[in-house]
Design an enzyme around this catalytic site. Structure first.
Site, PDB file in Angstrom:
ATOM      1  N   VAL A   1       8.215  -8.199  19.415  1.00 29.03           N
ATOM      2  CA  VAL A   1       8.793  -8.702  20.657  1.00 29.03           C
ATOM      3  C   VAL A   1      10.040  -9.496  20.301  1.00 29.03           C
ATOM      4  O   VAL A   1       9.999 -10.416  19.481  1.00 29.03           O
ATOM      5  CB  VAL A   1       7.782  -9.577  21.441  1.00 29.03           C
ATOM      6  CG1 VAL A   1       8.459 -10.200  22.661  1.00 29.03           C
ATOM      7  CG2 VAL A   1       6.591  -8.740  21.874  1.00 29.03           C
TER       8      VAL A   1
ATOM      9  N   ALA B   1      11.903 -14.025  17.807  1.00 26.46           N
ATOM     10  CA  ALA B   1      11.176 -12.758  17.831  1.00 26.46           C
ATOM     11  C   ALA B   1       9.848 -12.952  17.110  1.00 26.46           C
ATOM     12  O   ALA B   1       9.629 -13.987  16.480  1.00 26.46           O
ATOM     13  CB  ALA B   1      11.983 -11.665  17.138  1.00 26.46           C
ATOM     14  N   LYS B   2       8.968 -11.995  17.214  1.00 25.51           N
ATOM     15  CA  LYS B   2       7.728 -12.027  16.426  1.00 25.51           C
ATOM     16  C   LYS B   2       7.182 -10.617  16.369  1.00 25.51           C
ATOM     17  O   LYS B   2       7.447  -9.802  17.258  1.00 25.51           O
ATOM     18  CB  LYS B   2       6.694 -12.949  17.090  1.00 25.51           C
ATOM     19  CG  LYS B   2       5.618 -13.420  16.143  1.00 25.51           C
ATOM     20  CD  LYS B   2       6.123 -14.569  15.294  1.00 25.51           C
ATOM     21  CE  LYS B   2       5.072 -15.145  14.386  1.00 25.51           C
ATOM     22  NZ  LYS B   2       5.552 -16.397  13.762  1.00 25.51           N
ATOM     23  N   GLY B   3       6.410 -10.335  15.328  1.00 23.64           N
ATOM     24  CA  GLY B   3       5.817  -9.007  15.215  1.00 23.64           C
ATOM     25  C   GLY B   3       4.435  -9.089  14.618  1.00 23.64           C
ATOM     26  O   GLY B   3       4.021 -10.134  14.115  1.00 23.64           O
TER      27      GLY B   3
ATOM     28  N   ASP C   1       4.391 -14.119   7.851  1.00 27.24           N
ATOM     29  CA  ASP C   1       3.529 -14.949   8.701  1.00 27.24           C
ATOM     30  C   ASP C   1       2.102 -14.737   8.183  1.00 27.24           C
ATOM     31  O   ASP C   1       1.932 -14.359   7.013  1.00 27.24           O
ATOM     32  CB  ASP C   1       3.691 -14.563  10.181  1.00 27.24           C
ATOM     33  CG  ASP C   1       3.103 -15.609  11.124  1.00 27.24           C
ATOM     34  OD1 ASP C   1       3.708 -16.662  11.297  1.00 27.24           O
ATOM     35  OD2 ASP C   1       2.014 -15.372  11.670  1.00 27.24           O
TER      36      ASP C   1
END
Ligand code: NAD
Length: 414
Positions: A58, A103-105, A144
């Site tokens: 995202v 953002a992050k995934g 992460d």
């Protein structure tokens, strides 16, 4: 009332919007993610079977710069969680005033049950599916939960197959592939700095204070190491497998050595501390609690029984809003995630600069600059909190949202 992490972020945002008197027009732009991607990630497992995993990225906001955020591998990853974490990244990069968006995934998978070869295939396939929307000026992943420097090296290598040699597409890489000295420890160092500043605001120091640390992965173990080096007593720690306690303080270097040599990388079985149930950590009394595992762990019920004076949020979103309110009433000082764990993304920014300039930074410079940025952001948050009579979380959101909102308004939408 109980909140999901996404609802919690929305609530914090709404408080900041109100304080800043942000127009509904700009609010809409700040709340809506720029791009949400869901991909299938098929791989052939070592046993010859085909398995399909779901991967998410995202990209929340790019007003202030390329979007930036980690990739996590965990069985509970879903679109909502990733979307919430992407939004938090937008405010976090703005709080520390680095030129990135958020953002992050993540991939829904159980990495502990996968071989190294399977994880490499998974990472490469995910990168292949995403590469058209990644890039040093578009979106830059980082490690992460359950991802590390090796995973970042695979992403860099896979992306470079399509776009040419490109270290700045990802941060948190090993130094041998363009990583920066001090990135691995950076989030933990930032948590330590946040702890130091929070205590100093009450004329206190880390020395001889007692600490509880939930999670002993990248963030928890490095934070523990720095705190231990500065005379703090870590009287209990936990990981996914169990907990440890020692009233005089755990010998952290020895525990890290034990963990590194333990085949499942757990702290359980460390002979120089008492074993305890991991859930017991929140029942102990200490000066400082550092949640450094997953989100949503400090619920209303846990908050009611907590016996600590400070909470420094190493994890993303560990405290739910109803818990936050109780902690406020109990006068527990909560240093919010969007500041406390921003050390990682800050040093990621240095790594990106290093890659773009093709000029390596020294470890000393990384430490010095991180220190400077964490101190500046802390002073700003405290100043806003004092001036507007706000708790630290709301003040941090006001700082981050105010900066992003201003840029969004200046850039315009037509
Ligand atoms: P990690 O995978 O290295 O470590 C996670 C740790 O939490 C492990 O020790 C794991 O065993 C433990 N854990 C999992 N479930 C637990 C439970 N129920 N009880 C106790 N411990 C449990 O991950 P990390 O990179 O250290 O990330 C931890 C948190 O910090 C996450 O919320 C992440 O989003 C956040 N964070 C990480 C970074 C970074 O640079 N790595 C940056 C900012 C925020």
């Amino acid at each position: 009332m109980s909140f999901s992490p996404l609802e919690a972020t929305k609530l914090y945002l709404s408080k900041a919007f109100k304080v800043l008197e942000i127009s509904p027009r700009i609010q809409k732009l700040l709340l809506t993610p720029y791009r949400e991607i869901k991909v299938e990630v098929p791989i052939e497992r070592d046993n010859g079977e085909i398995e399909i995993y779901m991967g998410y990225r995202v990209q929340h906001n790019n007003a202030r710069g390329p979007m930036k955020g980690g990739i996590r591998y965990h069985p509970e990853v879903d679109g909502e969680e990733v979307s919430n974490l992407a939004s938090l990244m937008t405010w976090k990069t703005a709080v520390v005033n680095i030129p990135f968006g958020g953002a992050k995934g993540g991939i829904t998978c159980a990495p502990r049950e996968m071989s190294e070869r399977e994880l490499e295939k998974l990472t490469r396939r995910f990168t292949e599916r995403l590469h058209i929307v990644l890039g040093p000026d578009i979106d830059i992943p980082a490690p992460d939960v359950n991802t590390n420097a090796q995973v970042m090296a695979w992403i860099m290598d896979e992306y470079s197959k399509y776009c040419g040699y490109c270290p700045p597409v990802v941060t948190g890489k090993p130094v041998a592939v363009g990583g920066i000295e001090g990135r691995e420890e950076a989030t933990g160092r930032g948590v330590f700095l946040a702890t130091k500043h929070a205590l100093a605001a009450n004329q206190e120091t880390i020395e001889n204070k007692t600490f509880l640390i939930q999670g002993f992965g990248n963030v928890g173990s490095w934070a523990a190491k720095f705190i231990h080096e500065h005379g703090g007593k870590i009287i209990a720690v936990s990981d996914a497998f169990g907990g440890l306690s020692h009233p005089q303080g755990i010998d952290i270097p020895k525990l890290i050595h034990y963990q590194n040599n333990n085949p499942n990388r757990s702290i359980v079985g460390f002979p120089e501390a008492d074993a305890m149930e991991k859930e017991k950590l929140f029942q102990l009394s200490a000066d400082v609690l550092i949640p450094a595992a997953l989100g949503g762990v400090i619920t209303k019920e846990i908050a009611q029984n907590l016996n600590v004076r400070y909470i420094i949020e190493g994890a993303n979103g560990p405290t739910l809003p109803d818990a936050d309110e109780i902690l406020f009433q109990k006068e527990v000082i909560v240093v919010p995630d969007i500041y406390a764990n921003a050390g990682g993304v800050t040093v990621s920014y240095f790594e990106w600069v290093q890659n773009i300039q093709r000029f390596a930074w020294t470890h000393q410079k990384v430490v010095q600059e991180l220190d400077r940025i964490m101190e500046k952001a802390w002073k700003k948050i405290r100043e806003i909190a004092a001036r507007k009579n706000l708790d630290l979380r709301t003040a941090a959101f006001v700082l981050g949202v105010g900066r992003v909102g201003k840029t969004v308004a200046l850039r315009g939408i037509t």
